[in-house]
Design a protein around this motif. Structure first.
Motif, PDB file in Angstrom:
ATOM      1  N   TYR A   1       0.840  -1.183   0.000  1.00 31.58           N
ATOM      2  CA  TYR A   1       0.000   0.000   0.000  1.00 31.58           C
ATOM      3  C   TYR A   1       0.882   1.242   0.000  1.00 31.58           C
ATOM      4  CZ  TYR A   1      -3.742  -3.199   1.118  1.00 31.58           C
ATOM      5  OH  TYR A   1      -4.643  -4.225   1.070  1.00 31.58           O
ATOM      6  N   ILE A   2       0.554   2.164  -0.888  1.00 36.24           N
ATOM      7  CA  ILE A   2       1.346   3.383  -1.003  1.00 36.24           C
ATOM      8  C   ILE A   2       0.438   4.573  -0.724  1.00 36.24           C
ATOM      9  CG2 ILE A   2       2.695   4.836  -2.554  1.00 36.24           C
ATOM     10  CD1 ILE A   2       3.371   2.292  -4.109  1.00 36.24           C
ATOM     11  N   ASN A   3       0.862   5.387   0.169  1.00 35.33           N
ATOM     12  CA  ASN A   3       0.154   6.640   0.430  1.00 35.33           C
ATOM     13  C   ASN A   3       0.949   7.737  -0.256  1.00 35.33           C
ATOM     14  OD1 ASN A   3      -1.782   5.430   2.038  1.00 35.33           O
ATOM     15  ND2 ASN A   3      -0.471   5.548   3.849  1.00 35.33           N
ATOM     16  N   SER A   4       0.439   8.189  -1.417  1.00 35.76           N
ATOM     17  CA  SER A   4       1.198   9.156  -2.186  1.00 35.76           C
ATOM     18  C   SER A   4       0.856  10.598  -1.824  1.00 35.76           C
ATOM     19  CB  SER A   4       0.983   8.931  -3.679  1.00 35.76           C
ATOM     20  OG  SER A   4      -0.390   9.057  -3.968  1.00 35.76           O
ATOM     21  N   PHE A   5      -0.205  10.794  -1.077  1.00 40.20           N
ATOM     22  CA  PHE A   5      -0.588  12.146  -0.707  1.00 40.20           C
ATOM     23  C   PHE A   5      -0.288  12.384   0.762  1.00 40.20           C
ATOM     24  CE2 PHE A   5      -3.817  10.901  -3.969  1.00 40.20           C
ATOM     25  CZ  PHE A   5      -3.278  11.640  -4.993  1.00 40.20           C
ATOM     26  N   PRO A   6       0.451  13.431   1.042  1.00 41.21           N
ATOM     27  CA  PRO A   6       0.696  13.732   2.458  1.00 41.21           C
ATOM     28  C   PRO A   6      -0.612  14.176   3.127  1.00 41.21           C
ATOM     29  CG  PRO A   6       1.710  15.385   1.036  1.00 41.21           C
ATOM     30  CD  PRO A   6       1.144  14.331   0.157  1.00 41.21           C
TER      31      PRO A   6
ATOM     32  N   GLU B   1      -2.595  22.826  -3.139  1.00 36.32           N
ATOM     33  CA  GLU B   1      -1.678  21.802  -3.649  1.00 36.32           C
ATOM     34  C   GLU B   1      -2.451  20.714  -4.392  1.00 36.32           C
ATOM     35  OE1 GLU B   1       1.944  21.911  -0.374  1.00 36.32           O
ATOM     36  OE2 GLU B   1       0.165  20.691   0.043  1.00 36.32           O
ATOM     37  N   THR B   2      -3.606  20.371  -3.881  1.00 33.36           N
ATOM     38  CA  THR B   2      -4.433  19.361  -4.534  1.00 33.36           C
ATOM     39  C   THR B   2      -4.876  19.850  -5.912  1.00 33.36           C
ATOM     40  OG1 THR B   2      -5.233  18.622  -2.382  1.00 33.36           O
ATOM     41  CG2 THR B   2      -6.508  17.949  -4.297  1.00 33.36           C
TER      42      THR B   2
END
Length: 147
Positions: free
Chosen positions: A65-70, A77-78
């Motif tokens: 699982y990768i969380n790419s959004f801080p 920023e979004t």
């Protein structure tokens, strides 16, 4: 009440054996070749039908699982991220349209060289597309019949 006799009681293998002997005698000097060929075909069929695969099923993939959004990302920023990706997507789609047009031009040229009526073919294709789109729109607008 009458008892039913077994089906196997009516079967007599003597007749089958006698028939086999007679056919075997009539085969003449090729009887052994025929017998071996028949046995080989039968054995091959049984082998092919009963062959079973014992392969181990592939291992289940390991999921990372990768969380790419801080988590502390701001709405600005979004929006910037979305705009950047949209521009990239638009460039890719534009390039794909260019490639499609180039290939259509190549096929048009090939059709002209082959002696085909390219304009007529394109016109018929557009008419067929329009008819298909009209049919899809008509189906979409038609009320669904209750069952």
């Amino acid at each position: 009440m009458k008892l039913r006799r077994s089906y196997m009681q009516h079967i007599n293998p003597r007749g089958a054996i006698a028939d086999f002997r007679e056919v075997f005698r009539q085969a003449g000097k090729n009887r052994w070749r025929i017998t071996i060929a028949a046995m080989a075909v039968t054995a091959t069929l049984f082998w092919a039908l009963t062959k079973d695969s014992w392969r181990v099923p592939p291992a289940k993939p390991q999921i990372t699982y990768i969380n790419s959004f801080p988590l502390d990302r701001t709405p600005e920023e979004t929006k910037a991220f979305i705009e950047k990706n949209q521009k990239l997507k638009d460039k890719v789609e534009a390039r794909e349209r260019e490639i499609a047009e180039e290939s259509k031009a190549i096929y048009r040229k090939l059709g002209e060289i082959s002696g085909m009526d390219v304009k007529k073919i394109e016109r018929e294709a557009k008419e067929a597309e329009a008819a298909k789109a009209a049919e899809a729109a008509r189906k979409q607008q038609a009320p669904v019949a209750s069952r």
